[in-house]
Design a protein around this motif. Structure first.
Motif, PDB file in Angstrom:
ATOM      1  N   LEU A 126       0.829  -1.214   0.000  1.00 53.99           N
ATOM      2  CA  LEU A 126       0.000   0.000   0.000  1.00 53.99           C
ATOM      3  C   LEU A 126       0.860   1.259   0.000  1.00 53.99           C
ATOM      4  CD1 LEU A 126      -2.826  -1.003   2.513  1.00 53.99           C
ATOM      5  CD2 LEU A 126      -3.062  -0.565   0.053  1.00 53.99           C
ATOM      6  N   LEU A 127       1.923   1.258   0.799  1.00 57.20           N
ATOM      7  CA  LEU A 127       2.814   2.422   0.845  1.00 57.20           C
ATOM      8  C   LEU A 127       3.546   2.608  -0.486  1.00 57.20           C
ATOM      9  CD1 LEU A 127       4.322   1.997   4.415  1.00 57.20           C
ATOM     10  CD2 LEU A 127       2.867   3.876   3.631  1.00 57.20           C
ATOM     11  N   MET A 128       3.917   1.514  -1.098  1.00 55.28           N
ATOM     12  CA  MET A 128       4.634   1.600  -2.365  1.00 55.28           C
ATOM     13  C   MET A 128       3.701   2.082  -3.482  1.00 55.28           C
ATOM     14  SD  MET A 128       6.896  -1.877  -1.777  1.00 55.28           S
ATOM     15  CE  MET A 128       7.123  -2.264  -3.465  1.00 55.28           C
ATOM     16  N   ALA A 129       2.479   1.591  -3.481  1.00 51.96           N
ATOM     17  CA  ALA A 129       1.530   1.974  -4.535  1.00 51.96           C
ATOM     18  C   ALA A 129       0.987   3.381  -4.310  1.00 51.96           C
ATOM     19  CB  ALA A 129       0.373   0.968  -4.594  1.00 51.96           C
ATOM     20  N   GLY A 130       0.554   3.666  -3.110  1.00 53.81           N
ATOM     21  CA  GLY A 130      -0.097   4.954  -2.835  1.00 53.81           C
ATOM     22  C   GLY A 130       0.863   6.076  -2.503  1.00 53.81           C
ATOM     23  N   GLY A 131       2.000   5.734  -1.912  1.00 49.02           N
ATOM     24  CA  GLY A 131       2.932   6.776  -1.478  1.00 49.02           C
ATOM     25  C   GLY A 131       4.141   6.925  -2.358  1.00 49.02           C
ATOM     26  N   GLY A 132       4.267   6.076  -3.354  1.00 49.49           N
ATOM     27  CA  GLY A 132       5.409   6.174  -4.256  1.00 49.49           C
ATOM     28  C   GLY A 132       6.731   5.810  -3.602  1.00 49.49           C
ATOM     29  N   LEU A 133       6.690   4.995  -2.574  1.00 49.07           N
ATOM     30  CA  LEU A 133       7.920   4.613  -1.878  1.00 49.07           C
ATOM     31  C   LEU A 133       8.495   3.333  -2.470  1.00 49.07           C
ATOM     32  CD1 LEU A 133       6.810   5.112   1.858  1.00 49.07           C
ATOM     33  CD2 LEU A 133       8.069   6.713   0.421  1.00 49.07           C
ATOM     34  N   SER A 134       9.814   3.187  -2.346  1.00 45.60           N
ATOM     35  CA  SER A 134      10.451   1.918  -2.721  1.00 45.60           C
ATOM     36  C   SER A 134      10.215   0.925  -1.578  1.00 45.60           C
ATOM     37  CB  SER A 134      11.954   2.119  -2.933  1.00 45.60           C
ATOM     38  OG  SER A 134      12.571   2.450  -1.704  1.00 45.60           O
ATOM     39  N   GLU A 135      10.524  -0.328  -1.810  1.00 52.33           N
ATOM     40  CA  GLU A 135      10.325  -1.343  -0.757  1.00 52.33           C
ATOM     41  C   GLU A 135      11.159  -1.034   0.494  1.00 52.33           C
ATOM     42  OE1 GLU A 135      10.525  -4.768   1.714  1.00 52.33           O
ATOM     43  OE2 GLU A 135      12.242  -4.006   0.611  1.00 52.33           O
ATOM     44  N   PRO A 136      12.453  -0.690   0.369  1.00 48.27           N
ATOM     45  CA  PRO A 136      13.224  -0.348   1.569  1.00 48.27           C
ATOM     46  C   PRO A 136      12.677   0.896   2.292  1.00 48.27           C
ATOM     47  CG  PRO A 136      14.714  -0.830  -0.248  1.00 48.27           C
ATOM     48  CD  PRO A 136      13.334  -0.785  -0.808  1.00 48.27           C
ATOM     49  N   GLN A 137      12.209   1.880   1.528  1.00 46.85           N
ATOM     50  CA  GLN A 137      11.631   3.079   2.156  1.00 46.85           C
ATOM     51  C   GLN A 137      10.349   2.732   2.903  1.00 46.85           C
ATOM     52  OE1 GLN A 137      11.346   5.377  -1.472  1.00 46.85           O
ATOM     53  NE2 GLN A 137      13.026   6.742  -0.825  1.00 46.85           N
ATOM     54  N   ALA A 138       9.513   1.887   2.313  1.00 49.21           N
ATOM     55  CA  ALA A 138       8.278   1.469   2.972  1.00 49.21           C
ATOM     56  C   ALA A 138       8.600   0.693   4.246  1.00 49.21           C
ATOM     57  CB  ALA A 138       7.434   0.613   2.026  1.00 49.21           C
ATOM     58  N   HIS A 139       9.609  -0.146   4.181  1.00 53.46           N
ATOM     59  CA  HIS A 139      10.032  -0.914   5.358  1.00 53.46           C
ATOM     60  C   HIS A 139      10.491   0.021   6.482  1.00 53.46           C
ATOM     61  CE1 HIS A 139      11.725  -4.344   7.536  1.00 53.46           C
ATOM     62  NE2 HIS A 139      12.778  -3.580   7.755  1.00 53.46           N
ATOM     63  N   THR A 140      11.324   0.984   6.130  1.00 51.86           N
ATOM     64  CA  THR A 140      11.820   1.950   7.111  1.00 51.86           C
ATOM     65  C   THR A 140      10.672   2.762   7.705  1.00 51.86           C
ATOM     66  OG1 THR A 140      13.923   2.092   5.943  1.00 51.86           O
ATOM     67  CG2 THR A 140      13.400   3.903   7.443  1.00 51.86           C
ATOM     68  N   TRP A 141       9.731   3.188   6.874  1.00 53.43           N
ATOM     69  CA  TRP A 141       8.599   3.971   7.353  1.00 53.43           C
ATOM     70  C   TRP A 141       7.779   3.157   8.361  1.00 53.43           C
ATOM     71  CZ3 TRP A 141       3.315   3.940   7.599  1.00 53.43           C
ATOM     72  CH2 TRP A 141       2.702   5.164   7.890  1.00 53.43           C
ATOM     73  N   LEU A 142       7.536   1.894   8.056  1.00 56.05           N
ATOM     74  CA  LEU A 142       6.784   1.025   8.976  1.00 56.05           C
ATOM     75  C   LEU A 142       7.530   0.829  10.288  1.00 56.05           C
ATOM     76  CD1 LEU A 142       5.404  -1.682   6.536  1.00 56.05           C
ATOM     77  CD2 LEU A 142       4.064  -0.006   7.840  1.00 56.05           C
ATOM     78  N   GLN A 143       8.843   0.645  10.217  1.00 57.39           N
ATOM     79  CA  GLN A 143       9.639   0.495  11.432  1.00 57.39           C
ATOM     80  C   GLN A 143       9.523   1.741  12.313  1.00 57.39           C
ATOM     81  OE1 GLN A 143      13.597  -0.481   9.976  1.00 57.39           O
ATOM     82  NE2 GLN A 143      13.383  -2.528  10.896  1.00 57.39           N
ATOM     83  N   ARG A 144       9.657   2.916  11.712  1.00 61.02           N
ATOM     84  CA  ARG A 144       9.579   4.166  12.475  1.00 61.02           C
ATOM     85  C   ARG A 144       8.224   4.342  13.122  1.00 61.02           C
ATOM     86  NH1 ARG A 144      12.872   7.864   8.233  1.00 61.02           N
ATOM     87  NH2 ARG A 144      14.947   7.196   8.880  1.00 61.02           N
TER      88      ARG A 144
END
Length: 160
Positions: free
Chosen positions: A136-154
């Protein structure tokens, strides 16, 4: 987890090690002479197992495989015997060793295990939920997989 199981094939060695640990301020839950005894004592208890290279009913490396993963094992044996042990879960201490160094090694192992994260592994359902959130973050937010992972961790750290 200050409780310990001391397991050696010779009772005199087990008693000497047990006495050294008691003098160091540690609590000995049991002194065992076999793998079977250790398994009975370690069942459902948080302990540290201190053992020799082998016991009458099997090598201590095999014992370590049978113990729950949260039970640390310290093998105290000759340097030649310790070289034969390849299991990374087994901490090794070569004999002969001074009482001070022995107590220090036990204390260091206990401290290391206190700091180790003991959370159970994620379930398949939890993993699927994380993958879905990343997608969802990658599709809706334009994030890469590592960025989405980092965002979820934070977010997880911020909100517990």
């Amino acid at each position: 987890m200050e409780r310990m199981i001391v397991a050696f094939d010779r009772q005199t060695v087990a008693q000497k090690i047990s006495e050294s640990l008691k003098l160091g301020g540690f609590h000995i839950a049991a002194v065992c002479g076999s793998c079977a005894e250790v398994l009975r004592w370690s069942d459902q208890r948080q302990v540290l197992v201190i053992c020799g290279f082998k016991l009458p009913d099997g090598p201590c490396a095999s014992l370590a495989e049978l113990l729950p993963p949260q039970v640390p094992v310290l093998m105290v044996a000759s340097a030649a015997n310790l070289e034969l042990v390849t299991d990374a879960r087994i901490a090794k201490l070569a004999m002969p060793v001074s009482r001070r160094d022995f107590i220090g090694a036990v204390a260091a192992l206990l401290e290391k295990n206190r700091r180790t994260d003991r959370r159970p592994p994620r379930t398949e359902q939890q993993e699927a939920l994380i993958r879905q959130a990343k997608a969802l973050l990658m599709a809706g937010g334009g994030l890469s997989e590592p960025q989405a992972h980092t965002w979820l961790q934070r977010q997880s750290m911020r909100h517990g």
